[in-house]
Write a protein that holds these residues in place. Structure first.
Motif, PDB file in Angstrom:
ATOM      1  N   ALA A  44       0.826  -1.206   0.000  1.00  0.00           N
ATOM      2  CA  ALA A  44       0.000   0.000   0.000  1.00  0.00           C
ATOM      3  C   ALA A  44       0.859   1.254   0.000  1.00  0.00           C
ATOM      4  O   ALA A  44       0.516   2.263  -0.639  1.00  0.00           O
ATOM      5  CB  ALA A  44      -0.931  -0.011   1.206  1.00  0.00           C
ATOM      6  N   GLY A  48       0.493   2.139  -3.722  1.00  0.00           N
ATOM      7  CA  GLY A  48      -0.831   2.753  -3.619  1.00  0.00           C
ATOM      8  C   GLY A  48      -1.052   3.883  -4.600  1.00  0.00           C
ATOM      9  O   GLY A  48      -2.055   3.921  -5.328  1.00  0.00           O
ATOM     10  N   ARG A 308      -2.937   8.208   4.159  1.00  0.00           N
ATOM     11  CA  ARG A 308      -2.475   6.985   3.506  1.00  0.00           C
ATOM     12  C   ARG A 308      -2.868   5.728   4.285  1.00  0.00           C
ATOM     13  O   ARG A 308      -3.144   4.692   3.678  1.00  0.00           O
ATOM     14  CB  ARG A 308      -0.957   7.049   3.306  1.00  0.00           C
ATOM     15  N   GLY A 312      -5.160   2.747   2.665  1.00  0.00           N
ATOM     16  CA  GLY A 312      -4.706   1.367   2.577  1.00  0.00           C
ATOM     17  C   GLY A 312      -5.782   0.365   2.943  1.00  0.00           C
ATOM     18  O   GLY A 312      -5.814  -0.739   2.394  1.00  0.00           O
ATOM     19  N   ILE A 316      -7.388   1.724  -1.589  1.00  0.00           N
ATOM     20  CA  ILE A 316      -6.235   0.960  -2.075  1.00  0.00           C
ATOM     21  C   ILE A 316      -6.485  -0.535  -1.953  1.00  0.00           C
ATOM     22  O   ILE A 316      -6.117  -1.324  -2.844  1.00  0.00           O
ATOM     23  CB  ILE A 316      -4.951   1.359  -1.310  1.00  0.00           C
TER      24      ILE A 316
END
Length: 505
Positions: A44, A48, A308, A312, A316
């Motif tokens: 990820a 990603g 992020r 994830g 993602i």
């Protein structure tokens, strides 16, 4: 086309990897969980952003091809399509949605309603203002880009290879790039491409089979008092696999086609029933209002990189799952799309399928949001305490005839996952043999094998199923590199096909 034999290196690498995963889980589920978590985070983190850009570019290239003169190119064997348009779209839709369309349709909008997606973080959770942001994020995760990776550019490249007499294998996706060398039996690159494609789709199918065993057993206990034991879970998986094996055994135009059509009719019936007895006005208002927000924010939602860690575990994760399915889905859609034009295919995959999926999410998840607004905690508490299966049950039981509606959801879930299992067993069988109509024994073997692995992982512990589900993200790394060249190979080969069909000079 001549019948080809099993390619044992591909079979042994892909099947052997699954066996090793199971053995390692027996030895130490905790070690496997830690290993998968680290590979999940690594994938990820480093892939990603690439996946987000790749998915968006794939959609854009496909959309341009669809509206251009290349949209008139006819795919595969000449003549009329083998199935009616309704049956064809039903087979396409049920194959992906079976992977989680029922439970995610209930759970994801509720998650985002109770915890506002970070891109809309200035909006307080659990309010009327949160409805559209929650649904818009769900639409993105199961919308245009996700569908486009499954059946557009890859199908065009595979159909070009088919016209050259090449086998229906993932390695054919790279034939325009590497030529005959990748098609040789002893091609190391070809073996790796095929094996990783099988591993990715097998993991992506076994995970939902295992989760269905857990979720359906939970539902049976909640509704009918049937003990949620390992035996109950195995009986559910065995029932699902039996349906899938019979469907795969009878082939594309019998079992798979019939089951897909039955599934989609059942789902539409359930959808109409909810609209009749549920909050129809709220559902339609939410869908229309959200779709405007979704389209307006599409590029920003697709490329959002602000949180992020959150990405994830949401966008993602879904992108990786769909990418992992990409080669096998392209094989399956290629197999059922002879005689269709590029425009017909792309309209079905990137317009019709996402619209139906997003409306389905609004019907199910939107109903949950409606009940949560009316009675805070009526769905949210179930979501946090019992997860996805509890969410679906909590929503359904608040409708009139709730027990019957919830039972219908459970039944639809089983049939959905069965349609994914039979279609993916068929695609894996095409990969290990190269035949577009692989031997029945091989199709049944893969359907049974995926169910058996899911049952074994459940026996080891729920953590092993969670680990396999997360492992999907790691398997998407090599598969995304396999699919990347289709961005320029599909336009290249469709031009050649257009010339050969007299569409351009």
């Amino acid at each position: 086309m001549k019948q080809r034999q099993i390619e044992w290196p591909v079979f042994l690498i892909s099947g052997g990897s699954l066996v090793l995963f199971v053995i390692a889980s027996f030895i130490s589920v905790e070690w496997i969980a830690n290993f998968v978590e680290s590979t999940f985070t690594w994938s990820a983190t480093y892939f990603g952003a690439f996946w987000q850009v790749f998915m968006l570019l794939n959609l854009i290239v496909a959309a341009v091809m669809m509206v251009s003169k290349y949209g008139n190119v006819r795919l595969g064997e000449p003549g009329k399509p083998e199935t009616s348009t309704f049956k064809w779209i039903a087979m396409i839709m049920t194959t992906l949605l079976g992977g989680g369309g029922v439970f995610w349709a209930a759970a994801e909008p509720m998650y985002h309603f109770l915890e506002t997606p970070p891109m809309y973080g200035d909006i307080a959770p659990g309010q009327e203002a949160t409805i559209s942001p929650a649904l818009a994020q769900s639409f993105l995760d199961w919308g245009f880009s996700g569908w486009a990776i499954l059946g557009t550019l890859g199908v065009v490249v595979l159909m070009y290879g088919y016209s050259k007499g090449l086998p229906m294998k993932p390695r054919t996706l790279l034939y325009p790039l590497f030529g005959d060398s990748i098609m040789k039996k002893n091609s190391i690159l070809g073996i790796i491409v095929d094996a990783f494609s099988i591993l990715a789709v097998a993991a992506g199918t076994i995970g939902p089979i295992g989760f269905l065993g857990l979720q359906a057993a939970y539902g049976l206990e909640s509704l009918f008092g049937i003990s949620n034991t390992f035996l109950t879970q195995v009986v559910i998986i065995f029932s699902l696999v039996t349906i899938a094996a019979i469907s795969a055994l009878t082939g594309i135009h019998k079992g798979i086609e019939w089951l897909s059509r039955f599934n989609i009719i059942l789902t539409i019936t359930l959808m109409i029933l909810i609209l009749i007895i549920g909050p129809a006005g709220f559902i339609f208002d939410s869908f229309i209002g959200t779709f405007g927000l979704y389209l307006g924010d599409y590029f920003e939602l697709s490329l959002y990189r602000g949180d992020r860690d959150w990405l994830g575990y949401w966008t993602i994760f879904f992108w990786a799952w769909f990418i992992g399915f990409g080669p096998a889905m392209a094989l399956f859609i290629s197999r059922i799309s002879h005689g269709r034009t590029v425009r017909e295919l792309f309209l079905a995959v990137i317009i019709i399928a996402p619209l139906v999926t997003n409306f389905w999410f609004t019907v199910v998840g939107g109903s949950g949001i409606f009940f949560e607004l009316q009675n805070p905690g009526s769905v949210g508490d179930a979501l946090y305490e019992g997860g996805m299966p509890a969410t679906m049950i909590a929503i359904a039981t608040q409708l009139p005839f709730g027990t019957w509606v919830a039972s219908a959801f459970l039944f639809v879930s089983i049939v959905f996952v069965a349609t994914t299992t039979d279609s993916m067993a068929y695609s894996i069988s095409m990969t290990v043999t190269g035949n577009d109509t692989p031997a029945r024994s091989i199709r049944v073997f893969w359907a049974i094998t995926m169910g058996a692995v899911a049952a074994v992982l459940l026996f080891i512990g729920e953590g092993s199923i969670n680990a396999l589900q997360s492992f999907i993200v790691f398997t998407a790394v090599p598969v995304s590199l396999i699919l990347l060249p289709t961005l320029w190979l599909a336009p290249k080969v469709v031009k050649k096909m257009a010339k050969s069909q007299g569409i351009i000079k």
